[in-house]
Every structure is written in structure tokens, then in C-alpha cells.
Scaffold this active site. Structure first.
Site, PDB file in Angstrom:
ATOM      1  N   ILE A 109      45.556  60.606  36.922  1.00 52.59           N
ATOM      2  CA  ILE A 109      44.949  60.619  35.579  1.00 52.59           C
ATOM      3  C   ILE A 109      43.750  61.569  35.505  1.00 52.59           C
ATOM      4  N   ALA A 112      45.714  52.380  34.809  1.00 56.19           N
ATOM      5  CA  ALA A 112      45.485  52.964  36.138  1.00 56.19           C
ATOM      6  C   ALA A 112      44.042  52.775  36.551  1.00 56.19           C
ATOM      7  N   THR A 144      38.519  44.281  32.330  1.00 51.61           N
ATOM      8  CA  THR A 144      38.392  43.050  33.110  1.00 51.61           C
ATOM      9  C   THR A 144      37.219  42.201  32.637  1.00 51.61           C
ATOM     10  N   ASP A 145      37.282  40.902  32.925  1.00 49.12           N
ATOM     11  CA  ASP A 145      36.138  40.031  32.591  1.00 49.12           C
ATOM     12  C   ASP A 145      34.958  40.274  33.540  1.00 49.12           C
ATOM     13  N   GLU A 146      35.205  40.998  34.657  1.00 54.61           N
ATOM     14  CA  GLU A 146      34.120  41.192  35.631  1.00 54.61           C
ATOM     15  C   GLU A 146      32.986  42.044  35.076  1.00 54.61           C
ATOM     16  N   TYR A 175      33.129  48.060  41.639  1.00 55.40           N
ATOM     17  CA  TYR A 175      34.352  48.010  40.813  1.00 55.40           C
ATOM     18  C   TYR A 175      34.013  47.670  39.372  1.00 55.40           C
ATOM     19  N   SER A 176      33.254  46.571  39.165  1.00 58.68           N
ATOM     20  CA  SER A 176      33.017  46.160  37.778  1.00 58.68           C
ATOM     21  C   SER A 176      32.101  47.145  37.060  1.00 58.68           C
ATOM     22  N   LYS A 184      34.384  49.843  35.884  1.00 61.02           N
ATOM     23  CA  LYS A 184      35.174  49.405  34.722  1.00 61.02           C
ATOM     24  C   LYS A 184      34.279  49.331  33.489  1.00 61.02           C
ATOM     25  N   ASN A 234      41.409  36.790  36.052  1.00 60.70           N
ATOM     26  CA  ASN A 234      42.222  37.048  37.256  1.00 60.70           C
ATOM     27  C   ASN A 234      43.700  36.794  37.006  1.00 60.70           C
ATOM     28  N   ASN A 235      44.515  37.798  37.277  1.00 63.50           N
ATOM     29  CA  ASN A 235      45.964  37.652  37.150  1.00 63.50           C
ATOM     30  C   ASN A 235      46.582  37.260  38.492  1.00 63.50           C
ATOM     31  N   PRO A 263      41.408  33.563  55.272  1.00 60.00           N
ATOM     32  CA  PRO A 263      39.977  33.890  55.215  1.00 60.00           C
ATOM     33  C   PRO A 263      39.351  33.526  53.870  1.00 60.00           C
ATOM     34  N   VAL A 264      38.567  32.461  53.848  1.00 60.11           N
ATOM     35  CA  VAL A 264      37.876  32.042  52.612  1.00 60.11           C
ATOM     36  C   VAL A 264      36.444  32.559  52.695  1.00 60.11           C
ATOM     37  N   ARG A 274      37.289  31.122  39.743  1.00 60.78           N
ATOM     38  CA  ARG A 274      37.999  32.147  38.976  1.00 60.78           C
ATOM     39  C   ARG A 274      38.923  31.446  37.975  1.00 60.78           C
TER      40      ARG A 274
HETATM   41  P1  NAD Z   1      46.799  47.649  40.842  1.00 60.93           P
HETATM   42  O1  NAD Z   1      45.790  48.084  41.853  1.00 60.93           O
HETATM   43  O2  NAD Z   1      47.893  46.739  41.242  1.00 60.93           O
HETATM   44  O3  NAD Z   1      47.507  48.935  40.218  1.00 60.93           O
HETATM   45  C1  NAD Z   1      46.810  50.099  39.872  1.00 60.93           C
HETATM   46  C2  NAD Z   1      47.836  51.206  39.646  1.00 60.93           C
HETATM   47  O4  NAD Z   1      47.120  52.385  39.262  1.00 60.93           O
HETATM   48  C3  NAD Z   1      48.638  51.558  40.901  1.00 60.93           C
HETATM   49  O5  NAD Z   1      50.006  51.681  40.573  1.00 60.93           O
HETATM   50  C4  NAD Z   1      48.067  52.892  41.347  1.00 60.93           C
HETATM   51  O6  NAD Z   1      49.011  53.718  42.001  1.00 60.93           O
HETATM   52  C5  NAD Z   1      47.633  53.494  40.008  1.00 60.93           C
HETATM   53  N1  NAD Z   1      46.557  54.469  40.150  1.00 60.93           N
HETATM   54  C6  NAD Z   1      45.408  54.345  40.867  1.00 60.93           C
HETATM   55  N2  NAD Z   1      44.681  55.475  40.768  1.00 60.93           N
HETATM   56  C7  NAD Z   1      45.381  56.326  39.970  1.00 60.93           C
HETATM   57  C8  NAD Z   1      45.137  57.637  39.471  1.00 60.93           C
HETATM   58  N3  NAD Z   1      44.036  58.331  39.815  1.00 60.93           N
HETATM   59  N4  NAD Z   1      46.056  58.204  38.654  1.00 60.93           N
HETATM   60  C9  NAD Z   1      47.185  57.528  38.325  1.00 60.93           C
HETATM   61  N5  NAD Z   1      47.469  56.292  38.761  1.00 60.93           N
HETATM   62  C10 NAD Z   1      46.578  55.691  39.579  1.00 60.93           C
HETATM   63  O7  NAD Z   1      45.958  47.084  39.633  1.00 60.93           O
HETATM   64  P2  NAD Z   1      46.258  45.842  38.673  1.00 60.93           P
HETATM   65  O8  NAD Z   1      45.764  44.623  39.308  1.00 60.93           O
HETATM   66  O9  NAD Z   1      47.655  45.942  38.175  1.00 60.93           O
HETATM   67  O10 NAD Z   1      45.248  46.196  37.477  1.00 60.93           O
HETATM   68  C11 NAD Z   1      45.664  47.071  36.418  1.00 60.93           C
HETATM   69  C12 NAD Z   1      44.520  47.221  35.434  1.00 60.93           C
HETATM   70  O11 NAD Z   1      44.154  45.953  34.918  1.00 60.93           O
HETATM   71  C13 NAD Z   1      43.246  47.798  36.068  1.00 60.93           C
HETATM   72  O12 NAD Z   1      42.656  48.662  35.126  1.00 60.93           O
HETATM   73  C14 NAD Z   1      42.377  46.584  36.317  1.00 60.93           C
HETATM   74  O13 NAD Z   1      41.014  46.926  36.253  1.00 60.93           O
HETATM   75  C15 NAD Z   1      42.778  45.699  35.157  1.00 60.93           C
HETATM   76  N6  NAD Z   1      42.657  44.249  35.393  1.00 60.93           N
HETATM   77  C16 NAD Z   1      43.207  43.668  36.506  1.00 60.93           C
HETATM   78  C17 NAD Z   1      43.124  42.284  36.667  1.00 60.93           C
HETATM   79  C18 NAD Z   1      43.739  41.581  37.857  1.00 60.93           C
HETATM   80  O14 NAD Z   1      43.504  40.387  38.029  1.00 60.93           O
HETATM   81  N7  NAD Z   1      44.512  42.231  38.684  1.00 60.93           N
HETATM   82  C19 NAD Z   1      42.470  41.504  35.705  1.00 60.93           C
HETATM   83  C20 NAD Z   1      41.909  42.154  34.588  1.00 60.93           C
HETATM   84  C21 NAD Z   1      42.027  43.517  34.442  1.00 60.93           C
HETATM   85  O1  DAU Z   2      38.547  38.837  37.016  1.00 60.33           O
HETATM   86  C1  DAU Z   2      39.446  39.904  36.961  1.00 60.33           C
HETATM   87  C2  DAU Z   2      39.461  40.633  38.280  1.00 60.33           C
HETATM   88  O2  DAU Z   2      40.100  39.774  39.207  1.00 60.33           O
HETATM   89  C3  DAU Z   2      40.152  41.991  38.233  1.00 60.33           C
HETATM   90  O3  DAU Z   2      39.428  42.848  37.387  1.00 60.33           O
HETATM   91  C4  DAU Z   2      40.250  42.610  39.627  1.00 60.33           C
HETATM   92  O4  DAU Z   2      40.998  43.805  39.582  1.00 60.33           O
HETATM   93  C5  DAU Z   2      40.948  41.621  40.532  1.00 60.33           C
HETATM   94  O5  DAU Z   2      40.990  42.139  41.846  1.00 60.33           O
HETATM   95  C6  DAU Z   2      40.239  40.278  40.516  1.00 60.33           C
HETATM   96  O6  DAU Z   2      38.934  40.366  41.157  1.00 60.33           O
HETATM   97  P1  DAU Z   2      38.393  39.212  42.145  1.00 60.33           P
HETATM   98  O7  DAU Z   2      37.380  39.799  43.036  1.00 60.33           O
HETATM   99  O8  DAU Z   2      38.052  37.986  41.379  1.00 60.33           O
HETATM  100  O9  DAU Z   2      39.778  38.917  42.927  1.00 60.33           O
HETATM  101  P2  DAU Z   2      40.117  38.676  44.474  1.00 60.33           P
HETATM  102  O10 DAU Z   2      41.541  38.258  44.518  1.00 60.33           O
HETATM  103  O11 DAU Z   2      39.688  39.822  45.312  1.00 60.33           O
HETATM  104  O12 DAU Z   2      39.195  37.436  44.842  1.00 60.33           O
HETATM  105  C7  DAU Z   2      39.292  36.216  44.127  1.00 60.33           C
HETATM  106  C8  DAU Z   2      38.269  35.256  44.726  1.00 60.33           C
HETATM  107  O13 DAU Z   2      38.684  34.894  46.061  1.00 60.33           O
HETATM  108  C9  DAU Z   2      36.874  35.833  44.888  1.00 60.33           C
HETATM  109  O14 DAU Z   2      35.918  34.812  44.670  1.00 60.33           O
HETATM  110  C10 DAU Z   2      36.817  36.287  46.350  1.00 60.33           C
HETATM  111  C11 DAU Z   2      37.718  35.264  47.033  1.00 60.33           C
HETATM  112  N1  DAU Z   2      38.460  35.740  48.211  1.00 60.33           N
HETATM  113  C12 DAU Z   2      39.201  36.857  48.083  1.00 60.33           C
HETATM  114  C13 DAU Z   2      39.938  37.342  49.149  1.00 60.33           C
HETATM  115  C14 DAU Z   2      40.762  38.594  49.023  1.00 60.33           C
HETATM  116  C15 DAU Z   2      38.425  35.027  49.409  1.00 60.33           C
HETATM  117  O15 DAU Z   2      37.737  33.981  49.513  1.00 60.33           O
HETATM  118  N2  DAU Z   2      39.153  35.483  50.462  1.00 60.33           N
HETATM  119  C16 DAU Z   2      39.904  36.621  50.395  1.00 60.33           C
HETATM  120  O16 DAU Z   2      40.549  37.013  51.400  1.00 60.33           O
END
Ligand code: NAD
Ligand code: DAU
Length: 347
Positions: free
Chosen positions: A61, A83, A130-132, A155-156, A159, A184-185, A210-211, A219
Site C-alpha cells: 500500500i 492492511a 481498532t478500539d486500542e 501499534y495503537s 492506528k 478484539n476479533n 504464556p499468560v 478484552r
Molecule cells: P492481519 O495481521 O491478520 O492482516 C493484515 C494483512 O495486511 C495481511 O494480509 C498482510 O499481508 C497485509 N499487509 C500488511 N502490510 C501491508 C502492506 N504494506 N501493503 C499491503 N498489505 C499489507 O490483521 P487483522 O487482524 O486481520 O486486522 C486487519 C485490520 O483490522 C487492521 O487494520 C487492524 O488494525 C484492524 N483491527 C484488527 C482487530 C483484531 O482483533 N485483529 C480488531 C480491530 C481492528
Molecule cells: O482491541 C483490538 C485489537 O486486538 C486489535 O487492534 C489488534 O490488532 C489485535 O492484535 C488485538 O490486540 P491485543 O493486544 O488486545 O491482542 P492480543 O491477542 O495480542 O492479546 C490479547 C490479550 O492477551 C492482551 O491482554 C495480552 C494477552 N496475551 C497475549 C498473548 C499473545 C497473553 O497474556 N499472552 C499471549 O501470549
């Protein structure tokens, strides 16, 4: 006729959005632009890759010339921008990569859209966030669309930066935009570095769980297909300039969730109850770890009638079954670069 550029469509959430739009709207042309980083995977889209209304492009992108060519070639009138670099722990190790993709990449898309659309109002830049960006909550209250931005991780912050640029292009240049901020999805195709798939994968393979810290972080979990449905509704029904929060009204402390996953998988695999819980290992906390996220999703419910379609019990059962039936996918995505990354972290 919509010619929709979906960025990040080979990732976790993006693949569900691509599948939904390709199958529900045969009259639309869906162009999926994805760099296929470690998180992107075309196996996520095997079932629809031959569809007539679908085109995949591998690219970055942040590559302005290529993105500009795509807009001209496919006459793009809608962007759904997913992306991103999406993992908080990686952003702590390498913040620049997050600024590059999440801020500069978004800005690049905005620039191309501004130039190509030249003030048109029948177009849309839909930004997925994201909500972050709202930071961390205490033990009470919810994030609403009016909550102030207080991002705590690189990250946040990246975003939040991208959200601000999208809004600024709307205010300054009149670019029609919508932003949604989701909690969180979880669900099929999620890269197993995130909490739920990481725990499922490690429970299945009898590895330590690992917690972080004391595990008392909260979350709000949403099934990914419910998020894809919300995105579809917002795309078709929301007014431009709107912001929507999307969440599951489904708060869990990490430690309780990990214990629940242990119980469900022990049952599913006919293991003795309590055997997987023994794998729980408290490890060093994440720096700047946000204590609690919780979304007030009443605006999207009131305006668009959206609410989550599955309960957490149903969503988790579907997710566990998916990972158990897709061991090859799991093996493939965790081999190579990721295995080294994970081993360096814990072993
Ligand atoms: P993901 O990491 O699974 O996927 C990201 C995708 O973006 C990948 O396919 C990667 O190849 C592509 N990508 C990365 N850098 C790129 C670049 N420079 N050009 C083109 N493509 C690129 O992410 P996700 O969890 O599916 O999240 C998707 C979106 O939703 C993100 O913007 C994230 O911030 C947002 N979001 C995620 C969550 C969550 O819980 N996962 C929650 C809220 C919002
Ligand atoms: O809230 C939305 C966000 O949720 C998205 O924008 C992000 O892309 C997505 O990664 C997610 O962020 P979190 O940091 O909340 O997700 P994660 O799965 O990394 O961690 C969830 C919680 O679990 C957090 O409190 C950290 C904890 N954790 C995570 C991992 C990977 C652990 O305790 N152990 C672990 O190994």
C-alpha cells in the site's frame, strides 16, 4: 457498480470481508491488494479465488505508483482499508515498521484517492481501525465514539495516526470517509500469535500457555464473521463522515478465557479435565499493557440494527473446530520465520 479496493484482504479479518463481499455481491468487482507479509495468506481465500468478480494483486500500500495504476486500471470508487501491521508485541520490538505501513501506507492510499477522485462525492474511503486508539479503561465504563484518543502502544499510536489522517482528508479535502473501531476479533484464519489461536495451538500441542503478567487484563471479544457483517452494513448504510464502534459486549479476563479454552479443548479431545490448565505459565508482562478494553456498541445497534450473531460459546466452538480441522494451515503459517520469532521469545 462498485469497484472496491480491499487492502489486507489476505489477512485474518480481510479474508472474511473479501469472502462476504465476493459471494454476496456478484455485481461488484472486488480487488484485493495485499503484500502477503507473514500475516497474509492466500490459503485463506482458496474457496473464492476463481470467482469472476475477484482479482488479487500482490503489492504494498506504500507503493504510490502501483496503487495509482490500480485506481486507474480498475476505476476504483470504494476503498475498504484493512492492511496493517496488527500485532502489539511486534510493534514494541519494531515501531518503525508500524509507522511505515499503518501511517505512511494509509497516507499514500489517501493521496492516490484524493487525486483520482478529484472532489467526487459518490466514492468512499472506509478505514478499519481498532478500539486500542482509545487507550485503557479502569474497571468501569465503555469506549464510545466520543472517547478521547489515548493510544499507549506503538501499534495503537500508528492506528490513531492513520485515523486522524483519514479524518483530516475528509475535513480538509472533502474526501468521503467512514471509520469503524472494533474490539478484539477471534475466529478462523487468525494468525496464531494472537491470544486465542496461540492458546488453542499450544493446548493442542501440549506446549506452555504464556499468560502475560497476572492475567487480570480484560478484552471484549467478537467473532470475526460478525465483524465482517458489521463492515458490510456500514459500507452500505452508514452516512459518510460517520464513526462506529463495533464490539461484542463480551468482556473476559485473559486468565479466565485461557482456562475456558483449556476446559473446552480437554472436552473436545477427551482429555482428563484439568490436564491442559497445568500448561498455564505466567510470563513477563507486556510493557505498557492496557488493562481493559470494552466497547459501547449501542450506536451501530441503534443506527444500523447490528448486533453480534453468535454467542461466545458458539464462536469458540466453531473456532476450536476450525483449528483442529486445519492443522496443515496451522503448520504452514507457524513454520519458517514465525517459528524462529516464537522460539526466540520463549524457548
Ligand atoms: P492481519 O495481521 O491478520 O492482516 C493484515 C494483512 O495486511 C495481511 O494480509 C498482510 O499481508 C497485509 N499487509 C500488511 N502490510 C501491508 C502492506 N504494506 N501493503 C499491503 N498489505 C499489507 O490483521 P487483522 O487482524 O486481520 O486486522 C486487519 C485490520 O483490522 C487492521 O487494520 C487492524 O488494525 C484492524 N483491527 C484488527 C482487530 C483484531 O482483533 N485483529 C480488531 C480491530 C481492528
Ligand atoms: O482491541 C483490538 C485489537 O486486538 C486489535 O487492534 C489488534 O490488532 C489485535 O492484535 C488485538 O490486540 P491485543 O493486544 O488486545 O491482542 P492480543 O491477542 O495480542 O492479546 C490479547 C490479550 O492477551 C492482551 O491482554 C495480552 C494477552 N496475551 C497475549 C498473548 C499473545 C497473553 O497474556 N499472552 C499471549 O501470549
Amino acid at each position: 457498480m462498485k469497484n472496491i479496493l480491499i487492502t489486507g484482504g489476505a489477512g485474518f479479518i480481510g479474508s472474511h470481508v473479501v469472502r462476504r463481499l465476493v459471494t454476496r455481491y456478484p455485481e461488484y468487482h472486488i480487488i484485493n491488494l495485499d503484500l502477503l507479509t507473514y500475516a497474509g495468506n492466500l490459503e485463506n481465500l482458496r474457496d473464492i479465488e476463481g470467482a469472476n468478480n475477484y482479482t488479487f494483486i500482490k503489492g504494498d500500500i506504500a507503493d504510490k505508483e502501483m496503487v495509482n495504476k490500480l485506481f486507474h486500471l480498475y476505476d476504483i470508487n470504494t476503498v475498504i482499508h484493512l492492511a496493517a501491521e496488527s500485532h502489539v508485541d511486534r510493534s514494541i520490538d519494531d515501531p518503525l515498521a508500524f509507522a511505515r505501513t499503518n501511517i505512511m501506507g494509509t497516507l499514500n492510499l489517501l493521496e492516490v484517492a484524493r487525486d483520482f477522485w478529484k472532489g467526487r462525492t459518490d466514492v468512499l474511503f472506509y478505514h478499519i481501525s481498532t478500539d486500542e486508539v482509545y487507550g485503557s479503561l479502569g474497571s468501569e465504563g465503555f469506549f464510545t465514539e466520543k472517547s478521547p484518543y489515548q493510544p499507549n502502544s506503538p501499534y495503537s499510536a500508528s492506528k490513531a495516526g492513520s485515523d486522524h489522517f483519514v479524518r483530516a482528508y475528509g475535513e480538509t479535502y472533502g474526501l468521503p470517509y467512514i471509520t469503524s473501531n472494533c474490539s478484539n476479533n477471534y475466529g478462523p484464519n487468525q494468525f496464531p500469535e494472537k491470544l486465542i489461536p496461540l492458546m488453542i495451538n499450544n493446548i493442542i500441542s501440549n506446549k506452555p500457555l504464556p499468560v502475560y503478567g497476572d492475567g487480570n487484563y480484560t478484552r471484549d471479544w467478537l467473532y470475526v464473521i460478525d465483524h465482517a457483517e458489521a463492515i458490510d452494513l456500514i459500507l452500505h448504510k452508514a452516512e459518510t463522515g460517520e464513526t462506529y464502534n463495533i464490539g461484542g459486549f463480551n468482556e473476559w479476563k485473559n486468565i479466565d478465557l485461557v482456562r475456558l479454552l483449556c476446559t473446552l479443548i480437554d472436552q473436545r479431545l477427551n482429555r482428563a479435565q484439568g490436564s491442559s490448565e497445568k500448561l498455564i505459565t505466567f510470563v513477563k508482562d507486556r510493557p505498557g499493557h492496557d488493562k481493559r478494553y470494552a466497547i459501547d456498541a449501542s450506536k451501530i445497534h441503534k443506527d444500523l440494527g447490528w448486533k453480534p450473531g453468535v454467542t461466545f460459546q458458539q464462536g469458540l466452538a466453531l473456532t476450536i473446530d476450525w483449528y483442529l480441522s486445519n492443522k496443515e494451515w496451522l503448520e504452514h503459517v507457524t513454520s519458517g520465520e514465525y517459528r524462529e520469532y516464537y522460539e526466540k521469545r520463549y524457548e
